[in-house]
Write a protein that holds these residues in place. Structure first.
Motif, PDB file in Angstrom:
ATOM      1  N   ILE A 153       0.849  -1.184   0.000  1.00  0.00           N
ATOM      2  CA  ILE A 153       0.000   0.000   0.000  1.00  0.00           C
ATOM      3  C   ILE A 153       0.884   1.233   0.000  1.00  0.00           C
ATOM      4  N   GLY A 154       0.763   2.046  -1.046  1.00  0.00           N
ATOM      5  CA  GLY A 154       1.530   3.286  -1.143  1.00  0.00           C
ATOM      6  C   GLY A 154       0.812   4.396  -0.386  1.00  0.00           C
ATOM      7  N   ILE A 155       1.583   5.211   0.321  1.00  0.00           N
ATOM      8  CA  ILE A 155       1.007   6.252   1.182  1.00  0.00           C
ATOM      9  C   ILE A 155       1.729   7.573   0.940  1.00  0.00           C
ATOM     10  N   VAL A 156       0.971   8.662   0.835  1.00  0.00           N
ATOM     11  CA  VAL A 156       1.526  10.004   0.685  1.00  0.00           C
ATOM     12  C   VAL A 156       0.902  10.903   1.740  1.00  0.00           C
ATOM     13  N   ALA A 157       1.742  11.466   2.607  1.00  0.00           N
ATOM     14  CA  ALA A 157       1.280  12.354   3.679  1.00  0.00           C
ATOM     15  C   ALA A 157       0.164  11.722   4.496  1.00  0.00           C
ATOM     16  N   GLY A 158       0.330  10.434   4.804  1.00  0.00           N
ATOM     17  CA  GLY A 158      -0.638   9.747   5.646  1.00  0.00           C
ATOM     18  C   GLY A 158      -1.869   9.239   4.939  1.00  0.00           C
ATOM     19  N   VAL A 159      -1.954   9.416   3.611  1.00  0.00           N
ATOM     20  CA  VAL A 159      -3.141   9.015   2.852  1.00  0.00           C
ATOM     21  C   VAL A 159      -2.770   7.891   1.880  1.00  0.00           C
TER      22      VAL A 159
END
Length: 232
Positions: free
Chosen positions: A62-68
């Motif tokens: 699962i890729g995450i950017v700034a907690g999303v």
């Protein structure tokens, strides 16, 4: 009660509709019988034992950017599509079902069966990445304000200045986490981030600190023992 966009699984004709944008709250016939297990026929979003047995373990990045969460196995998806995909994947492995007794607004207690496989997988991935990218004090502060954040969202105050200000804590929670799904569990297989606070050399640097930190106590203990021997 179904919250969010509904989606019909072709193979599950027993289930009317299941939510793909948040959670499905089941209220089986035996719900008021606290000592009885809820009827599995209503568990549309969490796989039954026969379904779990047919699905071996699976790795899921699962890729995450700034907690999303923003991607699955490198494929970028919209929030709705990502949660829909995680719901279907999690369902196949029996993940995301909880049977609980809760306190209602009016003061009464009620029993609910919640199914949110996608939310369970996303929460597990984000928490693990936070453990890698947030320092101790920030993590403790995040845990303290988590209830406030949840209450703001639950009350529909998404654009509240306070909620928006709490988002800044997730700025460095970026990269990916790989989960291993197997028989109703989602364990962490790996995690990585360019903002990781973990350093291999820190492990050797800690030796000197430990000696200094405990040195005073050890010296005091030795002196006390020596004094006892002298007095004898």
């Amino acid at each position: 009660m179904v919250i969010g966009k509904s989606y019909a699984f072709g193979r599950l004709d027993r289930c009317l509709k299941v939510s793909l944008l948040e959670e499905h709250v089941g209220e089986p016939i035996s719900l008021e019988e606290r000592s009885s297990e809820s009827i599995s026929e209503r568990n549309c979003l969490s796989g039954e034992s026969t379904n779990i047995e047919l699905n071996p373990f699976r790795y899921l990045e699962i890729g995450i950017v700034a907690g999303v969460p923003v991607s699955i196995n490198g494929q970028s998806l919209s929030p709705a599509s990502l949660l829909a995909e995680l719901n279907e994947i999690g369902w196949k492995h029996g993940i995301g079902r909880i049977d609980m007794v809760q306190n209602r607004l009016v003061g009464m207690k009620s029993r609910g069966v919640y199914k949110t496989p996608g939310g369970t997988l996303m929460a597990a991935a984000v928490r693990e990445l936070e453990a890698l990218t947030l320092d101790r004090e920030t993590t403790q502060w995040k845990d303290m304000v988590a209830l406030t954040y949840a209450e703001l969202v639950y009350a529909g105050r998404w654009f509240d200045p306070l909620r928006q200000s709490l988002e800044t804590i997730a700025a460095t929670t970026t990269s990916s986490v790989t989960l291993k799904l197997y028989r109703g569990s989602a364990s962490v297989a790996s995690r990585k981030s360019p903002f990781s606070l973990y350093r291999e050399d820190n492990q050797t640097d800690a030796d000197g600190f430990i000696r200094l930190y405990v040195g005073g106590g050890h010296l005091s203990s030795l002196l006390t023992c020596l004094l006892c021997l002298i007095q004898k």
